[in-house]
Design a protein around this motif. Sequence first.
Motif, PDB file in Angstrom:
ATOM      1  N   PHE A  89     -19.546 -74.372  30.939  1.00 33.88           N
ATOM      2  CA  PHE A  89     -19.727 -73.177  30.146  1.00 33.88           C
ATOM      3  C   PHE A  89     -21.190 -72.752  30.316  1.00 33.88           C
ATOM      4  CE2 PHE A  89     -20.961 -71.538  25.844  1.00 33.88           C
ATOM      5  CZ  PHE A  89     -20.343 -70.306  25.994  1.00 33.88           C
ATOM      6  N   ILE A  90     -21.389 -71.553  30.833  1.00 29.47           N
ATOM      7  CA  ILE A  90     -22.753 -71.113  31.124  1.00 29.47           C
ATOM      8  C   ILE A  90     -23.024 -69.790  30.405  1.00 29.47           C
ATOM      9  CG2 ILE A  90     -24.366 -70.468  32.973  1.00 29.47           C
ATOM     10  CD1 ILE A  90     -22.656 -72.169  34.871  1.00 29.47           C
ATOM     11  N   GLU A  91     -24.108 -69.746  29.666  1.00 31.64           N
ATOM     12  CA  GLU A  91     -24.517 -68.513  29.000  1.00 31.64           C
ATOM     13  C   GLU A  91     -25.723 -67.936  29.737  1.00 31.64           C
ATOM     14  OE1 GLU A  91     -23.713 -68.411  24.272  1.00 31.64           O
ATOM     15  OE2 GLU A  91     -24.996 -70.021  24.989  1.00 31.64           O
ATOM     16  N   ILE A  92     -25.599 -66.680  30.129  1.00 35.64           N
ATOM     17  CA  ILE A  92     -26.674 -66.044  30.895  1.00 35.64           C
ATOM     18  C   ILE A  92     -27.180 -64.832  30.127  1.00 35.64           C
ATOM     19  CG2 ILE A  92     -27.300 -64.991  33.100  1.00 35.64           C
ATOM     20  CD1 ILE A  92     -24.868 -66.407  34.314  1.00 35.64           C
ATOM     21  N   LYS A  93     -28.470 -64.803  29.831  1.00 35.07           N
ATOM     22  CA  LYS A  93     -29.068 -63.631  29.189  1.00 35.07           C
ATOM     23  C   LYS A  93     -29.583 -62.707  30.279  1.00 35.07           C
ATOM     24  CE  LYS A  93     -30.943 -65.109  24.853  1.00 35.07           C
ATOM     25  NZ  LYS A  93     -32.157 -65.755  24.345  1.00 35.07           N
ATOM     26  N   LEU A  94     -29.105 -61.463  30.230  1.00 35.37           N
ATOM     27  CA  LEU A  94     -29.467 -60.504  31.276  1.00 35.37           C
ATOM     28  C   LEU A  94     -30.274 -59.369  30.686  1.00 35.37           C
ATOM     29  CD1 LEU A  94     -25.845 -60.346  32.603  1.00 35.37           C
ATOM     30  CD2 LEU A  94     -27.716 -61.285  33.928  1.00 35.37           C
ATOM     31  N   THR A  95     -31.192 -58.834  31.493  1.00 34.46           N
ATOM     32  CA  THR A  95     -31.940 -57.656  31.033  1.00 34.46           C
ATOM     33  C   THR A  95     -31.114 -56.384  31.239  1.00 34.46           C
ATOM     34  OG1 THR A  95     -33.034 -57.642  33.174  1.00 34.46           O
ATOM     35  CG2 THR A  95     -34.256 -58.608  31.360  1.00 34.46           C
ATOM     36  N   GLU A  96     -30.176 -56.439  32.190  1.00 35.21           N
ATOM     37  CA  GLU A  96     -29.302 -55.293  32.487  1.00 35.21           C
ATOM     38  C   GLU A  96     -28.557 -54.839  31.228  1.00 35.21           C
ATOM     39  OE1 GLU A  96     -28.515 -53.692  35.749  1.00 35.21           O
ATOM     40  OE2 GLU A  96     -27.899 -52.374  34.121  1.00 35.21           O
ATOM     41  N   LEU A 130     -23.095 -68.915  43.576  1.00 34.54           N
ATOM     42  CA  LEU A 130     -23.788 -70.128  43.130  1.00 34.54           C
ATOM     43  C   LEU A 130     -23.016 -70.950  42.103  1.00 34.54           C
ATOM     44  CD1 LEU A 130     -26.553 -71.731  43.155  1.00 34.54           C
ATOM     45  CD2 LEU A 130     -27.098 -70.466  41.082  1.00 34.54           C
ATOM     46  N   ILE A 138     -30.542 -73.476  37.190  1.00 37.56           N
ATOM     47  CA  ILE A 138     -29.644 -72.383  37.569  1.00 37.56           C
ATOM     48  C   ILE A 138     -30.408 -71.061  37.588  1.00 37.56           C
ATOM     49  CG2 ILE A 138     -27.635 -71.028  36.856  1.00 37.56           C
ATOM     50  CD1 ILE A 138     -26.450 -73.590  35.677  1.00 37.56           C
ATOM     51  N   ALA A 189     -32.534 -70.928  40.632  1.00 39.39           N
ATOM     52  CA  ALA A 189     -31.726 -70.743  41.852  1.00 39.39           C
ATOM     53  C   ALA A 189     -31.230 -69.310  41.956  1.00 39.39           C
ATOM     54  CB  ALA A 189     -30.550 -71.714  41.839  1.00 39.39           C
ATOM     55  N   LEU A 190     -30.845 -68.707  40.818  1.00 37.15           N
ATOM     56  CA  LEU A 190     -30.393 -67.308  40.830  1.00 37.15           C
ATOM     57  C   LEU A 190     -31.533 -66.398  41.274  1.00 37.15           C
ATOM     58  CD1 LEU A 190     -28.219 -67.138  37.579  1.00 37.15           C
ATOM     59  CD2 LEU A 190     -27.402 -67.007  39.937  1.00 37.15           C
ATOM     60  N   LEU A 233     -31.959 -66.562  44.930  1.00 38.20           N
ATOM     61  CA  LEU A 233     -30.882 -65.868  45.647  1.00 38.20           C
ATOM     62  C   LEU A 233     -31.021 -64.347  45.540  1.00 38.20           C
ATOM     63  CD1 LEU A 233     -27.757 -68.044  44.756  1.00 38.20           C
ATOM     64  CD2 LEU A 233     -28.751 -67.730  47.013  1.00 38.20           C
ATOM     65  N   PHE A 243     -31.154 -62.538  42.585  1.00 35.77           N
ATOM     66  CA  PHE A 243     -30.641 -61.916  41.356  1.00 35.77           C
ATOM     67  C   PHE A 243     -31.812 -61.678  40.403  1.00 35.77           C
ATOM     68  CE2 PHE A 243     -26.823 -64.111  42.923  1.00 35.77           C
ATOM     69  CZ  PHE A 243     -25.919 -63.062  42.891  1.00 35.77           C
ATOM     70  N   GLY A 268     -33.435 -59.885  36.855  1.00 34.91           N
ATOM     71  CA  GLY A 268     -32.964 -59.552  35.516  1.00 34.91           C
ATOM     72  C   GLY A 268     -32.247 -60.686  34.804  1.00 34.91           C
ATOM     73  N   VAL A 269     -32.485 -61.919  35.254  1.00 33.14           N
ATOM     74  CA  VAL A 269     -31.917 -63.060  34.526  1.00 33.14           C
ATOM     75  C   VAL A 269     -32.993 -63.593  33.585  1.00 33.14           C
ATOM     76  CG1 VAL A 269     -30.982 -65.389  34.712  1.00 33.14           C
ATOM     77  CG2 VAL A 269     -30.340 -63.654  36.389  1.00 33.14           C
ATOM     78  N   ASP A 270     -32.765 -63.437  32.303  1.00 33.47           N
ATOM     79  CA  ASP A 270     -33.756 -63.823  31.299  1.00 33.47           C
ATOM     80  C   ASP A 270     -33.727 -65.312  31.016  1.00 33.47           C
ATOM     81  OD1 ASP A 270     -35.337 -61.806  30.574  1.00 33.47           O
ATOM     82  OD2 ASP A 270     -34.406 -61.394  28.634  1.00 33.47           O
ATOM     83  N   ASP A 271     -32.520 -65.819  30.820  1.00 32.52           N
ATOM     84  CA  ASP A 271     -32.401 -67.214  30.408  1.00 32.52           C
ATOM     85  C   ASP A 271     -30.988 -67.685  30.718  1.00 32.52           C
ATOM     86  OD1 ASP A 271     -33.240 -69.603  29.268  1.00 32.52           O
ATOM     87  OD2 ASP A 271     -32.435 -69.085  27.303  1.00 32.52           O
ATOM     88  N   VAL A 272     -30.861 -68.965  31.050  1.00 34.28           N
ATOM     89  CA  VAL A 272     -29.542 -69.552  31.304  1.00 34.28           C
ATOM     90  C   VAL A 272     -29.442 -70.844  30.508  1.00 34.28           C
ATOM     91  CG1 VAL A 272     -27.984 -70.494  33.051  1.00 34.28           C
ATOM     92  CG2 VAL A 272     -29.481 -68.598  33.648  1.00 34.28           C
ATOM     93  N   ARG A 273     -28.316 -71.030  29.839  1.00 39.60           N
ATOM     94  CA  ARG A 273     -28.068 -72.287  29.118  1.00 39.60           C
ATOM     95  C   ARG A 273     -26.723 -72.812  29.606  1.00 39.60           C
ATOM     96  NH1 ARG A 273     -32.121 -74.357  26.038  1.00 39.60           N
ATOM     97  NH2 ARG A 273     -30.792 -75.036  24.333  1.00 39.60           N
ATOM     98  N   GLN A 274     -26.689 -74.079  29.962  1.00 44.74           N
ATOM     99  CA  GLN A 274     -25.427 -74.644  30.407  1.00 44.74           C
ATOM    100  C   GLN A 274     -24.852 -75.581  29.365  1.00 44.74           C
ATOM    101  OE1 GLN A 274     -24.822 -76.055  34.360  1.00 44.74           O
ATOM    102  NE2 GLN A 274     -22.855 -76.909  33.786  1.00 44.74           N
ATOM    103  N   GLY A 275     -23.565 -75.417  29.129  1.00 44.87           N
ATOM    104  CA  GLY A 275     -22.879 -76.289  28.190  1.00 44.87           C
ATOM    105  C   GLY A 275     -21.613 -76.839  28.816  1.00 44.87           C
TER     106      GLY A 275
END
Lengths: 80, 80
Positions: free
Chosen positions: A41-48, A65, B21, B24-25, B28, B30, B32-39
């Motif tokens: 389960f991955i939560e991604i915060k986007l600026t978009e 990825l 993650i 890595a994004l 690649l 991408f 505009g990725v602010d933050d990623v949390r994996q659960g």
Amino acid sequence: MKARVHITLKSGVLDPQGKAIAHALGSLGFAGVDDVRQGKFIEIKLTEQDRGKAEAAVKQMCEKLLANTVIENYTVELVG
Amino acid sequence: MKARVHITLKSGVLDPQGKAIAHALGSLGFAGVDDVRQGKFIEIKLTEQDRGKAEAAVKQMCEKLLANTVIENYTVELVG
């Protein structure tokens, strides 16, 4: 905008981690557990801010990825 | 009955996997990725048909095995 991504093994793909959990639950005395499957389960915060663009971007991230599409399925859900 | 369990790190707990993650994004391309949390995401098939009993059992499973409640939160959702 936040994206919630679920990555699960395709049905038919062996899930040793899930099997281990099921076995451990049995050992702990939990009866009635038929099957366990573990995914990510991955939560991604986007600026978009554009919903369509955000969804397209996250799907690309999954393809490139986050998920192994040979053995895994993914679902993308946008929040907020 | 099926239970869908989400296990996430509490906010404030460092998530090196999520950071990896996000990095890595970025590599690649991408933006505009602010933050990623994996659960973790766990699906449990139960023979129990009573909703209340099933939920109580799955919460017990989380407390005893699935989640480390010092650093992780869990949510239980029953389907079907």
